[in-house]
Scaffold this motif. Structure first.
Motif, PDB file in Angstrom:
ATOM      1  N   GLY A 178       0.805  -1.193   0.000  1.00  0.00           N
ATOM      2  CA  GLY A 178       0.000   0.000   0.000  1.00  0.00           C
ATOM      3  C   GLY A 178       0.848   1.257   0.000  1.00  0.00           C
ATOM      4  N   GLN A 179       0.180   2.390  -0.073  1.00  0.00           N
ATOM      5  CA  GLN A 179       0.902   3.645  -0.134  1.00  0.00           C
ATOM      6  C   GLN A 179       1.185   4.174   1.276  1.00  0.00           C
ATOM      7  OE1 GLN A 179      -1.313   6.342  -2.597  1.00  0.00           O
ATOM      8  NE2 GLN A 179      -0.699   5.352  -4.485  1.00  0.00           N
ATOM      9  N   GLN A 180       2.100   3.548   1.921  1.00  0.00           N
ATOM     10  CA  GLN A 180       2.483   4.031   3.234  1.00  0.00           C
ATOM     11  C   GLN A 180       3.941   3.707   3.501  1.00  0.00           C
ATOM     12  OE1 GLN A 180       0.205   2.147   6.328  1.00  0.00           O
ATOM     13  NE2 GLN A 180       0.528   0.099   5.564  1.00  0.00           N
ATOM     14  N   VAL A 181       4.503   4.446   4.438  1.00  0.00           N
ATOM     15  CA  VAL A 181       5.863   4.197   4.879  1.00  0.00           C
ATOM     16  C   VAL A 181       5.838   3.977   6.386  1.00  0.00           C
ATOM     17  CG1 VAL A 181       7.149   5.347   3.050  1.00  0.00           C
ATOM     18  CG2 VAL A 181       6.230   6.708   4.899  1.00  0.00           C
ATOM     19  N   MET A 182       6.548   2.953   6.822  1.00  0.00           N
ATOM     20  CA  MET A 182       6.607   2.601   8.238  1.00  0.00           C
ATOM     21  C   MET A 182       7.933   3.076   8.795  1.00  0.00           C
ATOM     22  SD  MET A 182       3.713   1.207   8.327  1.00  0.00           S
ATOM     23  CE  MET A 182       3.718   0.569  10.003  1.00  0.00           C
ATOM     24  N   GLN A 183       7.877   3.655   9.982  1.00  0.00           N
ATOM     25  CA  GLN A 183       9.079   4.226  10.577  1.00  0.00           C
ATOM     26  C   GLN A 183       9.263   3.666  11.978  1.00  0.00           C
ATOM     27  OE1 GLN A 183       9.045   8.491  10.144  1.00  0.00           O
ATOM     28  NE2 GLN A 183      11.065   8.713  11.051  1.00  0.00           N
ATOM     29  N   ILE A 184      10.491   3.305  12.295  1.00  0.00           N
ATOM     30  CA  ILE A 184      10.835   2.814  13.630  1.00  0.00           C
ATOM     31  C   ILE A 184      12.195   3.369  14.048  1.00  0.00           C
ATOM     32  CG2 ILE A 184       9.520   0.655  13.518  1.00  0.00           C
ATOM     33  CD1 ILE A 184      12.175  -0.763  12.804  1.00  0.00           C
ATOM     34  N   PRO A 185      12.422   3.514  15.375  1.00  0.00           N
ATOM     35  CA  PRO A 185      11.461   3.293  16.449  1.00  0.00           C
ATOM     36  C   PRO A 185      10.514   4.489  16.589  1.00  0.00           C
ATOM     37  CG  PRO A 185      13.513   4.083  17.356  1.00  0.00           C
ATOM     38  CD  PRO A 185      13.728   3.956  15.884  1.00  0.00           C
ATOM     39  N   GLN A 186       9.514   4.350  17.428  1.00  0.00           N
ATOM     40  CA  GLN A 186       8.590   5.459  17.653  1.00  0.00           C
ATOM     41  C   GLN A 186       9.221   6.503  18.573  1.00  0.00           C
ATOM     42  OE1 GLN A 186       4.774   4.263  19.165  1.00  0.00           O
ATOM     43  NE2 GLN A 186       3.880   6.311  18.989  1.00  0.00           N
ATOM     44  N   TYR A 187      10.002   6.028  19.552  1.00  0.00           N
ATOM     45  CA  TYR A 187      10.685   6.913  20.494  1.00  0.00           C
ATOM     46  C   TYR A 187      12.147   6.487  20.618  1.00  0.00           C
ATOM     47  CZ  TYR A 187       5.875   7.694  22.107  1.00  0.00           C
ATOM     48  OH  TYR A 187       4.533   7.965  22.170  1.00  0.00           O
ATOM     49  N   GLN A 188      13.003   7.453  20.890  1.00  0.00           N
ATOM     50  CA  GLN A 188      14.391   7.154  21.186  1.00  0.00           C
ATOM     51  C   GLN A 188      14.897   8.190  22.195  1.00  0.00           C
ATOM     52  OE1 GLN A 188      16.373   4.504  19.307  1.00  0.00           O
ATOM     53  NE2 GLN A 188      17.352   4.795  21.300  1.00  0.00           N
ATOM     54  N   HIS A 189      15.359   7.661  23.337  1.00  0.00           N
ATOM     55  CA  HIS A 189      15.938   8.548  24.354  1.00  0.00           C
ATOM     56  C   HIS A 189      17.430   8.275  24.389  1.00  0.00           C
ATOM     57  CE1 HIS A 189      11.769   8.983  25.701  1.00  0.00           C
ATOM     58  NE2 HIS A 189      11.680   7.681  25.695  1.00  0.00           N
ATOM     59  N   VAL A 190      18.249   9.290  24.267  1.00  0.00           N
ATOM     60  CA  VAL A 190      19.692   9.114  24.279  1.00  0.00           C
ATOM     61  C   VAL A 190      20.321  10.122  25.220  1.00  0.00           C
ATOM     62  CG1 VAL A 190      19.719   8.213  21.921  1.00  0.00           C
ATOM     63  CG2 VAL A 190      20.101  10.669  22.317  1.00  0.00           C
ATOM     64  N   GLN A 191      21.526   9.796  25.642  1.00  0.00           N
ATOM     65  CA  GLN A 191      22.341  10.758  26.382  1.00  0.00           C
ATOM     66  C   GLN A 191      23.070  11.601  25.346  1.00  0.00           C
ATOM     67  OE1 GLN A 191      21.113  10.204  29.987  1.00  0.00           O
ATOM     68  NE2 GLN A 191      23.019  11.342  29.850  1.00  0.00           N
ATOM     69  N   GLU A 192      23.285  12.833  25.677  1.00  0.00           N
ATOM     70  CA  GLU A 192      24.027  13.716  24.777  1.00  0.00           C
ATOM     71  C   GLU A 192      25.369  13.080  24.441  1.00  0.00           C
ATOM     72  OE1 GLU A 192      24.702  17.604  26.347  1.00  0.00           O
ATOM     73  OE2 GLU A 192      24.776  18.502  24.351  1.00  0.00           O
ATOM     74  N   GLY A 193      25.698  13.064  23.163  1.00  0.00           N
ATOM     75  CA  GLY A 193      26.946  12.451  22.732  1.00  0.00           C
ATOM     76  C   GLY A 193      26.760  11.064  22.127  1.00  0.00           C
ATOM     77  N   GLU A 194      25.628  10.429  22.428  1.00  0.00           N
ATOM     78  CA  GLU A 194      25.348   9.114  21.847  1.00  0.00           C
ATOM     79  C   GLU A 194      24.827   9.284  20.425  1.00  0.00           C
ATOM     80  OE1 GLU A 194      24.228   6.418  25.779  1.00  0.00           O
ATOM     81  OE2 GLU A 194      22.614   7.284  24.575  1.00  0.00           O
ATOM     82  N   ASP A 195      24.885   8.186  19.676  1.00  0.00           N
ATOM     83  CA  ASP A 195      24.381   8.211  18.311  1.00  0.00           C
ATOM     84  C   ASP A 195      22.894   7.847  18.283  1.00  0.00           C
ATOM     85  OD1 ASP A 195      27.341   6.838  16.616  1.00  0.00           O
ATOM     86  OD2 ASP A 195      26.987   8.741  17.674  1.00  0.00           O
ATOM     87  N   PHE A 196      22.249   8.191  17.171  1.00  0.00           N
ATOM     88  CA  PHE A 196      20.809   7.944  16.993  1.00  0.00           C
ATOM     89  C   PHE A 196      20.537   7.537  15.548  1.00  0.00           C
ATOM     90  CE2 PHE A 196      16.318   8.655  16.750  1.00  0.00           C
ATOM     91  CZ  PHE A 196      16.085   9.454  15.635  1.00  0.00           C
ATOM     92  N   THR A 197      19.661   6.540  15.391  1.00  0.00           N
ATOM     93  CA  THR A 197      19.276   6.126  14.040  1.00  0.00           C
ATOM     94  C   THR A 197      17.778   5.868  13.983  1.00  0.00           C
ATOM     95  OG1 THR A 197      21.416   5.025  13.738  1.00  0.00           O
ATOM     96  CG2 THR A 197      19.694   4.513  12.154  1.00  0.00           C
ATOM     97  N   THR A 198      17.154   6.318  12.918  1.00  0.00           N
ATOM     98  CA  THR A 198      15.753   6.022  12.654  1.00  0.00           C
ATOM     99  C   THR A 198      15.638   5.404  11.271  1.00  0.00           C
ATOM    100  OG1 THR A 198      13.514   6.928  12.392  1.00  0.00           O
ATOM    101  CG2 THR A 198      15.340   8.421  11.915  1.00  0.00           C
ATOM    102  N   TYR A 199      14.688   4.471  11.124  1.00  0.00           N
ATOM    103  CA  TYR A 199      14.574   3.698   9.899  1.00  0.00           C
ATOM    104  C   TYR A 199      13.188   3.867   9.285  1.00  0.00           C
ATOM    105  CZ  TYR A 199      18.622   1.340  11.939  1.00  0.00           C
ATOM    106  OH  TYR A 199      19.839   1.070  12.501  1.00  0.00           O
ATOM    107  N   CYS A 200      13.166   3.842   7.983  1.00  0.00           N
ATOM    108  CA  CYS A 200      11.922   4.027   7.232  1.00  0.00           C
ATOM    109  C   CYS A 200      11.822   2.901   6.200  1.00  0.00           C
ATOM    110  CB  CYS A 200      11.980   5.390   6.547  1.00  0.00           C
ATOM    111  SG  CYS A 200      10.500   5.865   5.685  1.00  0.00           S
ATOM    112  N   ASN A 201      10.662   2.245   6.135  1.00  0.00           N
ATOM    113  CA  ASN A 201      10.489   1.120   5.222  1.00  0.00           C
ATOM    114  C   ASN A 201       9.191   1.215   4.443  1.00  0.00           C
ATOM    115  OD1 ASN A 201      12.782  -0.831   6.010  1.00  0.00           O
ATOM    116  ND2 ASN A 201      11.862  -0.290   7.960  1.00  0.00           N
ATOM    117  N   SER A 202       9.260   0.752   3.201  1.00  0.00           N
ATOM    118  CA  SER A 202       8.071   0.698   2.352  1.00  0.00           C
ATOM    119  C   SER A 202       7.988  -0.673   1.693  1.00  0.00           C
ATOM    120  CB  SER A 202       8.157   1.789   1.281  1.00  0.00           C
ATOM    121  OG  SER A 202       7.142   1.616   0.308  1.00  0.00           O
TER     122      SER A 202
END
Lengths: 114, 115
Positions: B1-25
Motif C-alpha cells: 500500500g501507499q504508506q511508509v513505516m518508521q521505527i522506532p517510535q521513540y528514542q531517548h539518548v544521552q548527549e553524545g550518543e548516536d541515533f538512528t531512525t529507519y523508514c520502510n516501504s
C-alpha cells in the motif's frame, strides 16, 4: 520569499460547532496539501490540490470536512460539525509540481474541540 | 500500500550518543524525503534521496537510501540537545490515479536528548 501563511494559530470550539482554517501557499506553488496531525503522530494527508482541482481526498471525512481552493491560490478547510476527535493541528503545505520538490509547511492551526 | 513505516517510535539518548531512525516501504519509492519537527513547530525539510544506494551527509547527519529503494535511514552522530524533535520520512506516491505526487509521511521518531 514569504512562507506558507496559516490562520488562525489557535482555535477552541465546542463539539458540533463549525470552524474554518485558511492557508496562503508560497507564490507559484501549484500543489497544496492539508494535513491533520494528532499529538504524537505523523501528519495525515486530508486533501491535495493541484491548482484549483482536487487530486486526492481519499482520507478526508467528507461528511464533515470540506475544502476548496477556488482561484488556485488560497485555500480553506472547514469542519462542520466538529467532533472531539477532530482536536489536532491542521497543517497546510505547498510545493512545486516536480517530483523532486520539497514541501513547505505553515505554522499550523491548533484546534481544540471541547 | 501507499504508506511508509518508521521505527522506532521513540528514542531517548544521552548527549553524545548516536541515533538512528529507519523508514520502510513495501513498494519501490521514486524518492524519499526527511523532515524534522521541533516541539511545537512544523515539519521542516532536511534532505531528499533519489538514487538507489545514495548516501548524503549534513554535518553530523547521514542519510541513506537502500539499494532496492524500499528503505531509508537517518543517522545522527554524537547527538546534541539541539537535535531534539521528531524526525519524519516522507515518500511521494501517485495521487488519486494522477501523475501528481502525494506526499505521505511516516509515523515519525521522537528523539529526546538528555544533557
Amino acid at each position: 520569499e514569504a512562507g506558507v501563511a496559516q490562520s488562525p494559530r489557535y482555535k477552541i470550539i465546542e463539539k458540533r460547532q463549525s470552524v474554518a482554517f485558511w492557508c496562503n501557499p508560497i507564490s507559484g506553488h501549484a500543489t497544496l496539501y492539508w494535513y491533520q496531525q494528532i499529538l504524537g503522530q505523523g501528519p495525515k494527508l486530508l486533501i491535495q490540490f493541484q491548482n484549483n482541482g482536487v487530486v486526492d481526498d481519499s482520507q478526508l471525512p467528507k461528511d464533515r470536512f470540506s475544502a476548496e481552493r477556488l482561484k488556485g491560490v488560497d485555500s480553506t478547510l472547514k469542519i462542520q460539525p466538529a467532533k472531539l476527535e477532530d482536536s489536532a493541528v491542521y497543517l497546510c503545505a505547498s510545493r512545486e509540481t516536480s517530483w523532486v520538490a520539497e514541501a513547505f509547511f505553515g505554522q499550523g492551526t491548533r484546534l481544540t474541540v471541547v | 500500500g501507499q504508506q511508509v513505516m518508521q521505527i522506532p517510535q521513540y528514542q531517548h539518548v544521552q548527549e553524545g550518543e548516536d541515533f538512528t531512525t529507519y523508514c520502510n516501504s513495501s513498494t519501490t519509492l521514486s524518492n524519499i524525503q526527511w523532515y524534522k519537527q521541533r516541539p511545537g513547530g512544523h515539519p521542516v525539510f532536511l534532505i531528499q534521496l533519489v538514487k538507489s544506494g545514495e548516501v548524503k551527509k549534513q554535518k553530523r547527519l547521514t542519510f541513506q537510501f537502500g539499494e532496492a529503494k524500499k528503505n531509508s535511514s537517518l543517522h545522527i552522530t554524537a547527538t546534541q540537545t539541539t537535535d531534539v524533535g521528531t524526525y519524519f520520512c516522507a515518500a511521494l506516491f501517485n495521487a488519486g490515479g494522477t501523475s501528481y505526487g502525494k506526499l505521505t509521511f511516516g509515523q515519525g521518531t521522537i528523539l529526546t536528548v538528555h544533557p
